[in-house]
Design an enzyme around this catalytic site. Structure first.
Site, PDB file in Angstrom:
ATOM      1  N   LEU A 282     -37.549  69.645  -3.976  1.00  0.00           N
ATOM      2  CA  LEU A 282     -38.550  70.274  -3.111  1.00  0.00           C
ATOM      3  C   LEU A 282     -39.966  69.814  -3.440  1.00  0.00           C
ATOM      4  O   LEU A 282     -40.934  70.323  -2.884  1.00  0.00           O
ATOM      5  CB  LEU A 282     -38.461  71.802  -3.208  1.00  0.00           C
ATOM      6  CG  LEU A 282     -37.139  72.405  -2.712  1.00  0.00           C
ATOM      7  CD1 LEU A 282     -37.168  73.926  -2.831  1.00  0.00           C
ATOM      8  CD2 LEU A 282     -36.842  71.993  -1.275  1.00  0.00           C
TER       9      LEU A 282
ATOM     10  N   GLN B 202     -42.955  66.615  -3.847  1.00  0.00           N
ATOM     11  CA  GLN B 202     -43.589  65.757  -2.847  1.00  0.00           C
ATOM     12  C   GLN B 202     -42.646  64.677  -2.313  1.00  0.00           C
ATOM     13  O   GLN B 202     -42.755  64.262  -1.170  1.00  0.00           O
ATOM     14  CB  GLN B 202     -44.829  65.106  -3.478  1.00  0.00           C
ATOM     15  CG  GLN B 202     -45.768  64.474  -2.471  1.00  0.00           C
ATOM     16  CD  GLN B 202     -46.914  63.727  -3.144  1.00  0.00           C
ATOM     17  OE1 GLN B 202     -46.933  63.565  -4.354  1.00  0.00           O
ATOM     18  NE2 GLN B 202     -47.854  63.272  -2.345  1.00  0.00           N
TER      19      GLN B 202
ATOM     20  N   ASP C 148     -32.892  72.188  -6.248  1.00  0.00           N
ATOM     21  CA  ASP C 148     -34.123  72.621  -6.920  1.00  0.00           C
ATOM     22  C   ASP C 148     -33.869  74.016  -7.465  1.00  0.00           C
ATOM     23  O   ASP C 148     -32.825  74.616  -7.178  1.00  0.00           O
ATOM     24  CB  ASP C 148     -35.310  72.630  -5.933  1.00  0.00           C
ATOM     25  CG  ASP C 148     -36.650  72.351  -6.647  1.00  0.00           C
ATOM     26  OD1 ASP C 148     -36.959  73.076  -7.621  1.00  0.00           O
ATOM     27  OD2 ASP C 148     -37.369  71.421  -6.241  1.00  0.00           O
TER      28      ASP C 148
ATOM     29  N   TYR D 224     -46.897  64.100 -20.160  1.00  0.00           N
ATOM     30  CA  TYR D 224     -46.226  63.503 -18.994  1.00  0.00           C
ATOM     31  C   TYR D 224     -45.961  62.025 -19.240  1.00  0.00           C
ATOM     32  O   TYR D 224     -44.834  61.541 -19.092  1.00  0.00           O
ATOM     33  CB  TYR D 224     -47.108  63.706 -17.755  1.00  0.00           C
ATOM     34  CG  TYR D 224     -46.606  63.054 -16.487  1.00  0.00           C
ATOM     35  CD1 TYR D 224     -45.360  63.385 -15.955  1.00  0.00           C
ATOM     36  CD2 TYR D 224     -47.407  62.149 -15.791  1.00  0.00           C
ATOM     37  CE1 TYR D 224     -44.921  62.807 -14.762  1.00  0.00           C
ATOM     38  CE2 TYR D 224     -46.972  61.582 -14.596  1.00  0.00           C
ATOM     39  CZ  TYR D 224     -45.727  61.908 -14.089  1.00  0.00           C
ATOM     40  OH  TYR D 224     -45.302  61.339 -12.916  1.00  0.00           O
TER      41      TYR D 224
END
Length: 376
Positions: free
Chosen positions: A67, A69, A91, A198
């Site tokens: 869900l 981008q 998701d 990240y």
């Protein structure tokens, strides 16, 4: 991982993935009568001689973090190509009605190993696209969550994909480069010392995927995505988000305050190019892939250059700058462009959208029926 899973994986490897336990696992999956039961080797070069009604053997695809981008857009593309029921979005969030009714959707938590494994077996999954991730800016404000999702979750995905002979796609990012990486352009192989959780988790994903490929024969494929720009969905907490938000602001209010400096040049890509690249690298024959992780590039621009291009269509649009220290520090550590000749040579990567096409497409999508000024 359970002792059974470890034993199974060992047996799978010993059986060379073409028979034995692997075959039994496949045979016990829930499949419809028209499905082919292919060996992993045949599945890897999935354009095999198996036939369905349309005489093509289609992969059965699971998209995690679907869900975000990219997931919904990729599901649309893959469903057009492989058939609606062959692509399952998953998701931990509740989908919109539109997404829920557009094709199979399933609840899946990548931190729940057993549930994930059940989904793969019960749906006869052959491709897994792993989009679940906590992005750069959000990750810095919640490091514990980023570690859990981006690292522990990835380990579950790697083990399940290996155990069940899946073709696995995990995206990487420009964030996998760091301040000591060459910036303009960043080559495919260079020093990677990212300064965000990240980025660190994505370097880890690249290396683990490559390791599993060499050690266990996992069909791992990875692309380093630039900033992705899309009209369909809101961005998810990344540093390149301004390049999506600016379009919404321009259309709604005619002005935008940018949280990066005006001269911050970063690699960007329109979502259609990104999704097509993902499909193309997944479809590429294994022997064409000299690498398992590829840079892909389309365009690089600064907020100022983007605003100037937008002003050709929206002459009254105004932009101001108020750099946010954390986001700016992240952006400054990233490359300004990516060197992607290997992707262009090995599997024919070619982008279609440069800055003018990007701006025209985004503004047209966000202002249906409204006449835009065109640059002479």
């Amino acid at each position: 991982m359970s002792a059974v899973a470890v034993l199974l994986r060992g047996a799978v490897r010993r059986a060379g993935r073409g028979d034995g336990v692997y075959g039994a696992l496949r045979a016990s999956s829930v499949v419809d009568a028209s499905s082919c039961r292919a060996s992993a080797d045949v599945e890897r070069s999935y354009a095999s001689s198996c036939t369905e009604t349309d005489h093509h053997h289609h992969p059965k695809v699971l998209i995690t973090g679907g869900l975000g981008q990219l997931g919904v857009g990729l599901a649309k593309l893959l469903r057009r190509r492989f058939g609606k029921n062959n692509v399952i979005l998953s998701d931990i969030r509740k989908p919109s009605n539109e997404v829920f009714h557009s094709g199979p959707f399933i609840y899946s938590d990548i931190l729940d190993y057993k549930n994930l494994r059940e989904i793969v077996v019960n749906n006869n999954i052959s491709w897994l696209v792993h989009y679940s991730a906590i992005l750069s800016a959000v990750g810095e404000s919640n490091v514990a969550l980023a570690k859990e999702v981006n690292i522990t979750g990835l380990h579950n995905i790697l083990d399940i994909s290996t155990e069940h002979g899946l073709r696995l796609f995990v995206p990487s990012t420009i964030g996998a480069f760091g301040p000591s990486s060459p910036k303009d352009p960043a080559p495919e192989l260079c020093v990677q010392r990212p300064r965000t959780i990240y980025g660190v988790s994505k370097v880890h994903a690249e290396l683990m995927g490559e390791y599993y490929h060499h050690r266990y024969g996992l069909d791992f494929r990875c692309l380093r995505y630039p900033g992705i720009i899309s009209a369909d969905s809101q961005p998810g907490g990344g540093t390149t988000d301004y390049a999506v938000q600016i379009f919404h602001a321009a259309v709604k209010t005619g002005q935008f305050e940018c949280n990066l400096r005006s001269d911050t040049r970063l690699p960007m890509m329109y979502i259609d190019d990104c999704l097509r690249a993902t499909l193309e690298v997944m479809e590429a024959p294994a022997e064409a892939l000299r690498s398992r992780t590829y840079n892909i590039h389309a365009m690089s621009f600064t907020p100022q250059q983007l605003a100037q291009e937008m002003q050709k269509a929206l002459p009254d649009f105004r932009i101001t700058y108020n750099a946010e220290a954390m986001r700016q520090a992240i952006a400054d550590s990233w490359p300004m462009a990516l060197e992607d000749s290997a992707a262009r040579q090995d599997w024919g990567w070619k982008h279609e959208y440069d800055l003018p096409e990007l701006v025209q497409t985004m503004l047209t999508r966000l202002t249906p029926g409204k006449r835009l000024a065109h640059a002479a």
